[in-house]
Design a protein around this motif. Structure first.
Motif, PDB file in Angstrom:
ATOM      1  N   GLY A   1       8.453   5.092  -6.933  1.00  0.00           N
ATOM      2  CA  GLY A   1       9.005   3.990  -6.680  1.00  0.00           C
ATOM      3  C   GLY A   1       8.067   3.441  -5.300  1.00  0.00           C
ATOM      4  O   GLY A   1       7.734   2.192  -5.293  1.00  0.00           O
ATOM      5  N   LEU A   2       8.239   4.184  -4.507  1.00  0.00           N
ATOM      6  CA  LEU A   2       7.620   3.809  -3.102  1.00  0.00           C
ATOM      7  C   LEU A   2       6.143   3.748  -3.262  1.00  0.00           C
ATOM      8  O   LEU A   2       5.540   2.899  -2.689  1.00  0.00           O
ATOM      9  N   VAL A   3       5.461   4.496  -4.001  1.00  0.00           N
ATOM     10  CA  VAL A   3       3.921   4.393  -4.538  1.00  0.00           C
ATOM     11  C   VAL A   3       3.738   3.113  -4.719  1.00  0.00           C
ATOM     12  O   VAL A   3       2.860   2.309  -4.438  1.00  0.00           O
ATOM     13  N   ALA A   4       4.567   2.769  -5.778  1.00  0.00           N
ATOM     14  CA  ALA A   4       4.359   1.210  -6.515  1.00  0.00           C
ATOM     15  C   ALA A   4       4.459   0.118  -5.381  1.00  0.00           C
ATOM     16  O   ALA A   4       3.776  -0.745  -5.462  1.00  0.00           O
ATOM     17  N   GLN A   5       5.681   0.199  -4.655  1.00  0.00           N
ATOM     18  CA  GLN A   5       5.763  -0.626  -3.662  1.00  0.00           C
ATOM     19  C   GLN A   5       4.789  -0.822  -2.662  1.00  0.00           C
ATOM     20  O   GLN A   5       4.325  -2.011  -2.123  1.00  0.00           O
TER      21      GLN A   5
ATOM     22  N   HIS B   1       2.129  -3.721  -2.908  1.00  0.00           N
ATOM     23  CA  HIS B   1       2.461  -5.077  -2.730  1.00  0.00           C
ATOM     24  C   HIS B   1       2.942  -5.366  -1.201  1.00  0.00           C
ATOM     25  O   HIS B   1       3.539  -6.614  -0.882  1.00  0.00           O
ATOM     26  N   VAL B   2       2.547  -4.661  -0.487  1.00  0.00           N
ATOM     27  CA  VAL B   2       3.022  -4.877   0.956  1.00  0.00           C
ATOM     28  C   VAL B   2       1.957  -5.607   1.695  1.00  0.00           C
ATOM     29  O   VAL B   2       0.589  -5.332   1.212  1.00  0.00           O
TER      30      VAL B   2
ATOM     31  N   VAL C   1      -9.596  -2.997  10.448  1.00  0.00           N
ATOM     32  CA  VAL C   1      -8.794  -3.174   9.035  1.00  0.00           C
ATOM     33  C   VAL C   1      -7.539  -3.001   9.285  1.00  0.00           C
ATOM     34  O   VAL C   1      -7.332  -1.658   9.495  1.00  0.00           O
ATOM     35  N   ALA C   2      -6.426  -3.887   8.850  1.00  0.00           N
ATOM     36  CA  ALA C   2      -5.126  -3.468   8.785  1.00  0.00           C
ATOM     37  C   ALA C   2      -4.864  -3.265   7.340  1.00  0.00           C
ATOM     38  O   ALA C   2      -4.882  -4.251   6.633  1.00  0.00           O
ATOM     39  N   SER C   3      -4.299  -1.941   7.124  1.00  0.00           N
ATOM     40  CA  SER C   3      -4.215  -1.450   5.834  1.00  0.00           C
ATOM     41  C   SER C   3      -2.721  -1.082   5.714  1.00  0.00           C
ATOM     42  O   SER C   3      -2.169  -0.229   6.597  1.00  0.00           O
ATOM     43  N   PRO C   4      -1.848  -1.976   5.175  1.00  0.00           N
ATOM     44  CA  PRO C   4      -0.482  -1.868   5.030  1.00  0.00           C
ATOM     45  C   PRO C   4      -0.056  -0.959   3.872  1.00  0.00           C
ATOM     46  O   PRO C   4      -0.711  -0.279   3.024  1.00  0.00           O
ATOM     47  N   GLY C   5       1.224  -0.220   4.036  1.00  0.00           N
ATOM     48  CA  GLY C   5       1.660   0.614   2.878  1.00  0.00           C
ATOM     49  C   GLY C   5       3.260   0.939   3.138  1.00  0.00           C
ATOM     50  O   GLY C   5       3.836   0.400   3.936  1.00  0.00           O
ATOM     51  N   VAL C   6       3.507   2.044   2.577  1.00  0.00           N
ATOM     52  CA  VAL C   6       5.024   2.559   2.391  1.00  0.00           C
ATOM     53  C   VAL C   6       4.925   3.774   2.897  1.00  0.00           C
ATOM     54  O   VAL C   6       4.235   4.760   2.210  1.00  0.00           O
TER      55      VAL C   6
ATOM     56  N   LEU D   1       1.939   8.778   3.922  1.00  0.00           N
ATOM     57  CA  LEU D   1       1.587   7.393   3.908  1.00  0.00           C
ATOM     58  C   LEU D   1       0.855   6.808   2.531  1.00  0.00           C
ATOM     59  O   LEU D   1      -0.011   7.567   2.123  1.00  0.00           O
ATOM     60  N   PHE D   2       1.457   6.016   1.726  1.00  0.00           N
ATOM     61  CA  PHE D   2       1.001   5.568   0.590  1.00  0.00           C
ATOM     62  C   PHE D   2       0.429   4.282   0.938  1.00  0.00           C
ATOM     63  O   PHE D   2       1.029   3.368   1.372  1.00  0.00           O
ATOM     64  N   CYS D   3      -0.964   4.137   1.011  1.00  0.00           N
ATOM     65  CA  CYS D   3      -1.662   3.094   1.782  1.00  0.00           C
ATOM     66  C   CYS D   3      -3.036   2.867   0.804  1.00  0.00           C
ATOM     67  O   CYS D   3      -4.151   3.602   0.718  1.00  0.00           O
ATOM     68  N   PRO D   4      -2.922   1.802  -0.108  1.00  0.00           N
ATOM     69  CA  PRO D   4      -3.958   1.657  -1.259  1.00  0.00           C
ATOM     70  C   PRO D   4      -5.271   1.337  -0.604  1.00  0.00           C
ATOM     71  O   PRO D   4      -6.290   1.602  -1.333  1.00  0.00           O
TER      72      PRO D   4
END
Length: 256
Positions: A48-52, A55-56, A176-181, A191-194
């Protein structure tokens, strides 16, 4: 009444009574169960955190602030080869900026350098490597009039589900600002950071308030069981060195 339901209830009561007696007779048993549960958690990834993480979005105002704290760090090993990553400005001493980065970027033979946000470069004057962690502090003199900020370091790493921004240099891109969860495990933080990629080694992972909570050091493509249903899925995760290790290295570096 369904006889099978009666059997299930009796089994649950028996197990509950047994656990109560175990904890009552051996006070540390509950602690042992807790540690066991944590160890089990370390074996699973929260899908679930990976999926989230997909969308960050990064806050533009935070990203502008973090860019002033971030530099490019590299080692030129030859005219055609080099190792490139990122670094975070964490202090100043004798006119030099102290910059924390991943040790594997600057441990190669060759001249180390940093590039500031204005795309002005300096050679590194000194490197202090951490003997236990994939961390190093490099010292470089800023240019007169250069805009920079010293990062604020959080007391601890991320919690599971906490959002972050990595300010780095994925691929051929700069700042580059890379967001994640994030997901906190017993022995590490993932860190799950696409949008993170090669070149983000040494980059800072910051929380929503702009505090540094780790330095990116490892990219791992893994097949992990889901904590939801146990099914395997493929993902890319990034590991960080903890802020406690960063602070300890800064103290050591600024004493020299």
């Amino acid at each position: 009444m369904d006889f099978s339901l009666v059997v299930v209830v009796l089994m649950l009561l028996f197990c509950g009574a047994g656990m109560y007696e175990l904890v009552r007779e051996y006070p540390n048993a509950g602690r042992g169960m807790l540690i066991f549960a944590r160890e089990q958690k370390d074996l699973f990834i929260d899908s679930g955190l990976v999926a989230q993480s997909y969308h960050v979005r990064a806050d533009p105002s935070i990203s502008r602030e973090l860019r002033l704290q971030t530099v490019i760090v590299g080692t030129r090993s030859s005219d055609r080869e080099g190792y490139l990553g990122a670094g975070v400005i964490v202090g100043k001493k004798d006119g030099m900026l102290a910059i924390v980065t991943a040790k594997h970027i600057v441990e190669h033979p060759g001249r180390q350098f940093v590039v500031f946000p204005e795309f002005t470069g300096r050679f590194v004057s000194r490197v202090i490597a951490d003997p236990r962690h994939d961390l190093a502090i490099v010292f470089a003199r800023p240019f007169t009039g250069s805009s920079y900020r010293i990062a604020r370091i959080a007391p601890s790493s991320f919690l599971s589900g906490q959002r972050f921004v990595v300010m780095g240099h994925p691929g051929d891109e700069s700042w580059v600002a890379s967001p994640g969860v994030a997901e906190r495990h017993l022995h590490t933080t993932l860190l799950f950071c696409p949008t993170c990629d090669r070149g983000d080694s040494g980059a800072g992972a910051f929380d929503g308030a702009g505090y540094l909570r780790g330095i990116v050091v490892t990219k791992a493509i893994m097949i992990a069981p889901s904590a939801t249903d146990g099914s395997d899925f493929r993902l890319t995760a990034f590991q960080i060195e903890q802020p406690q290790a960063v602070r300890a290295l800064i103290r050591r570096a600024l004493k020299h």
